[in-house]
Scaffold this motif. Sequence first.
Motif, PDB file in Angstrom:
ATOM      1  N   UNK A 115       0.839  -1.184   0.000  1.00 34.46           N
ATOM      2  CA  UNK A 115       0.000   0.000   0.000  1.00 34.46           C
ATOM      3  C   UNK A 115       0.881   1.243   0.000  1.00 34.46           C
ATOM      4  N   UNK A 116       0.363   2.298  -0.648  1.00 36.84           N
ATOM      5  CA  UNK A 116       0.949   3.614  -0.509  1.00 36.84           C
ATOM      6  C   UNK A 116       0.261   4.351   0.629  1.00 36.84           C
ATOM      7  N   UNK A 117       0.726   5.543   0.928  1.00 42.45           N
ATOM      8  CA  UNK A 117       0.219   6.258   2.093  1.00 42.45           C
ATOM      9  C   UNK A 117      -1.262   6.606   1.963  1.00 42.45           C
ATOM     10  N   UNK A 118      -1.696   6.985   0.777  1.00 44.23           N
ATOM     11  CA  UNK A 118      -3.090   7.393   0.618  1.00 44.23           C
ATOM     12  C   UNK A 118      -4.035   6.226   0.844  1.00 44.23           C
ATOM     13  N   UNK A 119      -3.757   5.105   0.188  1.00 43.74           N
ATOM     14  CA  UNK A 119      -4.643   3.952   0.334  1.00 43.74           C
ATOM     15  C   UNK A 119      -4.574   3.376   1.738  1.00 43.74           C
ATOM     16  N   UNK A 120      -3.377   3.368   2.319  1.00 42.62           N
ATOM     17  CA  UNK A 120      -3.224   2.839   3.676  1.00 42.62           C
ATOM     18  C   UNK A 120      -3.989   3.702   4.681  1.00 42.62           C
ATOM     19  N   UNK A 121      -4.022   5.006   4.429  1.00 40.82           N
ATOM     20  CA  UNK A 121      -4.768   5.899   5.322  1.00 40.82           C
ATOM     21  C   UNK A 121      -6.265   5.700   5.139  1.00 40.82           C
ATOM     22  N   UNK A 122      -6.697   5.602   3.881  1.00 41.84           N
ATOM     23  CA  UNK A 122      -8.120   5.428   3.609  1.00 41.84           C
ATOM     24  C   UNK A 122      -8.654   4.128   4.199  1.00 41.84           C
ATOM     25  N   UNK A 123      -7.840   3.066   4.123  1.00 40.24           N
ATOM     26  CA  UNK A 123      -8.260   1.763   4.632  1.00 40.24           C
ATOM     27  C   UNK A 123      -7.843   1.542   6.080  1.00 40.24           C
ATOM     28  N   UNK A 124      -7.059   2.473   6.621  1.00 45.78           N
ATOM     29  CA  UNK A 124      -6.587   2.393   8.010  1.00 45.78           C
ATOM     30  C   UNK A 124      -5.833   1.093   8.250  1.00 45.78           C
ATOM     31  N   UNK A 125      -4.771   0.891   7.485  1.00 44.61           N
ATOM     32  CA  UNK A 125      -4.001  -0.358   7.512  1.00 44.61           C
ATOM     33  C   UNK A 125      -2.969  -0.297   8.644  1.00 44.61           C
ATOM     34  N   UNK A 126      -3.161  -1.101   9.650  1.00 40.43           N
ATOM     35  CA  UNK A 126      -2.286  -1.069  10.822  1.00 40.43           C
ATOM     36  C   UNK A 126      -0.828  -1.362  10.489  1.00 40.43           C
ATOM     37  N   UNK A 127      -0.604  -2.425   9.725  1.00 40.81           N
ATOM     38  CA  UNK A 127       0.783  -2.851   9.487  1.00 40.81           C
ATOM     39  C   UNK A 127       1.560  -1.823   8.678  1.00 40.81           C
ATOM     40  N   UNK A 128       0.876  -1.057   7.839  1.00 42.35           N
ATOM     41  CA  UNK A 128       1.559   0.002   7.091  1.00 42.35           C
ATOM     42  C   UNK A 128       2.172   1.014   8.064  1.00 42.35           C
ATOM     43  N   UNK A 129       1.367   1.461   9.022  1.00 44.86           N
ATOM     44  CA  UNK A 129       1.833   2.503   9.928  1.00 44.86           C
ATOM     45  C   UNK A 129       2.829   1.975  10.957  1.00 44.86           C
ATOM     46  N   UNK A 130       2.751   0.705  11.286  1.00 46.76           N
ATOM     47  CA  UNK A 130       3.766   0.132  12.166  1.00 46.76           C
ATOM     48  C   UNK A 130       5.101   0.038  11.436  1.00 46.76           C
ATOM     49  N   UNK A 131       5.070  -0.319  10.148  1.00 48.03           N
ATOM     50  CA  UNK A 131       6.316  -0.309   9.377  1.00 48.03           C
ATOM     51  C   UNK A 131       6.870   1.114   9.272  1.00 48.03           C
ATOM     52  N   UNK A 132       5.976   2.094   9.165  1.00 47.62           N
ATOM     53  CA  UNK A 132       6.416   3.487   9.055  1.00 47.62           C
ATOM     54  C   UNK A 132       7.076   3.961  10.351  1.00 47.62           C
ATOM     55  N   UNK A 133       6.453   3.677  11.495  1.00 46.71           N
ATOM     56  CA  UNK A 133       7.058   4.127  12.752  1.00 46.71           C
ATOM     57  C   UNK A 133       8.337   3.358  13.029  1.00 46.71           C
ATOM     58  N   UNK A 134       8.438   2.141  12.495  1.00 49.60           N
ATOM     59  CA  UNK A 134       9.694   1.409  12.593  1.00 49.60           C
ATOM     60  C   UNK A 134      10.810   2.112  11.840  1.00 49.60           C
ATOM     61  N   UNK A 135      10.458   2.767  10.765  1.00 51.63           N
ATOM     62  CA  UNK A 135      11.447   3.503   9.972  1.00 51.63           C
ATOM     63  C   UNK A 135      11.889   4.798  10.656  1.00 51.63           C
ATOM     64  N   UNK A 136      10.932   5.611  11.131  1.00 53.83           N
ATOM     65  CA  UNK A 136      11.296   6.944  11.624  1.00 53.83           C
ATOM     66  C   UNK A 136      11.514   6.980  13.129  1.00 53.83           C
ATOM     67  N   UNK A 137      11.068   5.950  13.837  1.00 53.93           N
ATOM     68  CA  UNK A 137      11.195   5.943  15.288  1.00 53.93           C
ATOM     69  C   UNK A 137      10.045   6.675  15.965  1.00 53.93           C
ATOM     70  N   UNK A 138       9.972   6.540  17.276  1.00 52.99           N
ATOM     71  CA  UNK A 138       8.863   7.149  18.024  1.00 52.99           C
ATOM     72  C   UNK A 138       9.088   8.625  18.328  1.00 52.99           C
ATOM     73  N   UNK A 139      10.335   9.070  18.367  1.00 51.10           N
ATOM     74  CA  UNK A 139      10.611  10.433  18.816  1.00 51.10           C
ATOM     75  C   UNK A 139       9.990  11.503  17.912  1.00 51.10           C
ATOM     76  N   UNK A 140      10.138  11.404  16.583  1.00 50.13           N
ATOM     77  CA  UNK A 140       9.480  12.402  15.735  1.00 50.13           C
ATOM     78  C   UNK A 140       7.962  12.419  15.906  1.00 50.13           C
TER      79      UNK A 140
END
Length: 742
Positions: free
Chosen positions: A469-494
């Motif tokens: 998924x890209x960000x738009x579709x993942x947001x529209x469908x509220x895909x949990x694993x997409x956003x967990x992979x994203x926070x894994x990339x940038x970390x919790x601090x930002x």
Amino acid sequence: MGKKRSGEGSNRTRMAAKFLGVSVLSGAVLAGLALPAVGAFGLVAKGSVEGFDEIPASMKTPPLSQRTTILDAEGGEIAKVYSRDRTVVPLNEISPYMRKAIVAIEDARFYEHGAIDLKGVLRAVNKNAQSGGVSEGASTLTQQYIKNIFVEEAGDDPDKVAVATQQTLGRKVKELKYAIQVEKELGKDRILNNYLNITFFGQQSYGVEAASQRYFSKRAKDLTLAESAMLAGIVQSPSRYDPVNAPNEAVKRRNTVLQRMAELKAVTPEEAAAAKAEPLKLKVTRPKSGCITAVSGAGFFCDYVREVFLKDPVFGKTKEARAKRWNEGGMTIRTTLDPQTQKSVQKSITDHVYQSDSVATAISIVQPGTGKVLGMGQSRPYGFGDHQTQINLSADKNRGGSNYGFQTGSTFKPILAAAALEEGISPNKSYSSPYQMPYPDAVDTCTGTWKNSGGEMVSNENRSEVGPYGMREATAKSVNTYFIQMIGDIGTCPVTKMAEKLGLKPASGADMDQVPSIALGTQGMSPLTMASAYAAFANGGTYCTPVLITSATGPNGKSLPVPKTKCSRAMSEQTADTVNTLLKGVVEDGTGKEAGLSGRDSAGKTGTTDGRKAAWFVGYTPNMAGAVWVGGPGKDVEMENITIGGQYHDKVYGGDTPGPIWRDAMAGALEGKEAPSFDTVAVGGGERGDAGKGDTDKDGTAGNGRGRNKPGNGGNKPGGNKPGGGAGGRHNQPGQGQDGGR
């Protein structure tokens, strides 16, 4: 020993009375001191002069506590609040009958004597000496006024009230000193006016204006002779002569006042007789104080105003100073509450959720760019009965809300998206987003590294939700694993820093946890906090702190300082426009379709927490932002196979219950208002990439993914979130936190 001569006792009494009169005139003893003749003069001789000289020469009269009126943005009354129900009025707005009646029964020679009434003192001392006890006092109306001031200063503190009313020589000396000073500085008419405004008339009414409204539902200037006599009679014993609970006693006392007025020629015998023949003719207005009386369901908005006043330093440097000013009252406070918005909020609530339902809903609506709170309501009204509450479900704990707030579910994902965009992640970024996956092995935090040492898993709402998924579709469908992979990339601090910039803080007041499950909304927040954060997206990335008060005036009509909103940039305009684009898609073809508004741009995000214990919709237009929460108001309720507002749900989602509540509340609030459009950006989809290794964007250029963060030391273990409680329910466990994705 010689024989006692006939009349010797009375002669001694007269001699003692003369001595007392001399002492009074010399400023050495109390006027109206109701003590037996025996022993009183020893106290006078020993200590009165010394105590008298130690008292300050001037007296500070405290402001009288009065009603405070809270108004909406258009000047309509929301509620009246008070610690003492009092409205101060000038003497010319008090019926002449009332003035004559109070003087006749309380101090007939008021206009003839000074601060003390020597004849009254002599009469009282003589009578008390004959009875061997205290059967009559001689306090003048001025001295009674001074005593009332002491009581007013004591407020509701029982210990201070006891001190203010204790029958001691020291207090009587102080009372006399102040009475002399007040007579000199104010004069008779002002003393009478002040007395009529300060004294207690029973039934929670202080001052003659409040008493007149309480018993007769009319202004004090319109009181008749009979009504005036009744009110004047109450003062001696408000409970004994209460006309509501003891009407026969009240009539007897009223007639005593009328008889005394006739004797003093304040009225004619014929007038007194006619007034005596009248029934009480009560027209009682029951005491109505506080936010429980607020109109249009604005009780909790009203209560929030009180919380702000008591806690914001702009109203006083200390909590004691703020509480004193609030209790003194007499203010007019104009607020941000928009009547149209509030009515729409309340209608939507009653249309969708019943007061008696096992779950409740709360709504807050704010104005982007100003921070003004336009509407606030909930299905459990302000009160103390069944299905009522004193907890403001829209507010943080320190403003009268629940202890922990409510887990926000997927409504927190846009905050993560904004943080990622600010970190340079492309809006076209794609992740593999499997149905189920372990949390990342290691995630950078502000203080170290979080490690998934327990192999905790996260999954999507449906097995069919499998990326990439890209960000738009993942947001529209509220895909949990997409956003967990994203926070894994940038970390919790930002993410936590972005939340801080948007005013997002757990409702408990604690710091946000540095764990990846925050991406799924495991932190407890309040609806007002969420609405204010989303308003920043509508405002081009600038966050404004919420405000409820626009102006305030004191009893003297002078303006008081009020809190101002503080606006600061939380993200770039480009990031805000990108989030607008993502969330616009949610209501157009995503999980929030049922919340979409017709004829105007809208954007928002759904959220459903683990176990369906809370469901949210937070959304906005360019000119209004609102948050809706649905869940158990005092304990967890798993919202499956449940009826809400008469409608059955096999499973509650953020889109199917909070969404329509938000839609109807916002539609009514925005009716007749302009419909501006969002500034949006082009956001495409994404192809399957190797998550965490610098995925390739759809256009084939290198993505901005940083790859998985390297392990560090001191990581938090899964399960680090603390259980919630109270109205907030329980927080999900990190590593196990699951969002419904809807």
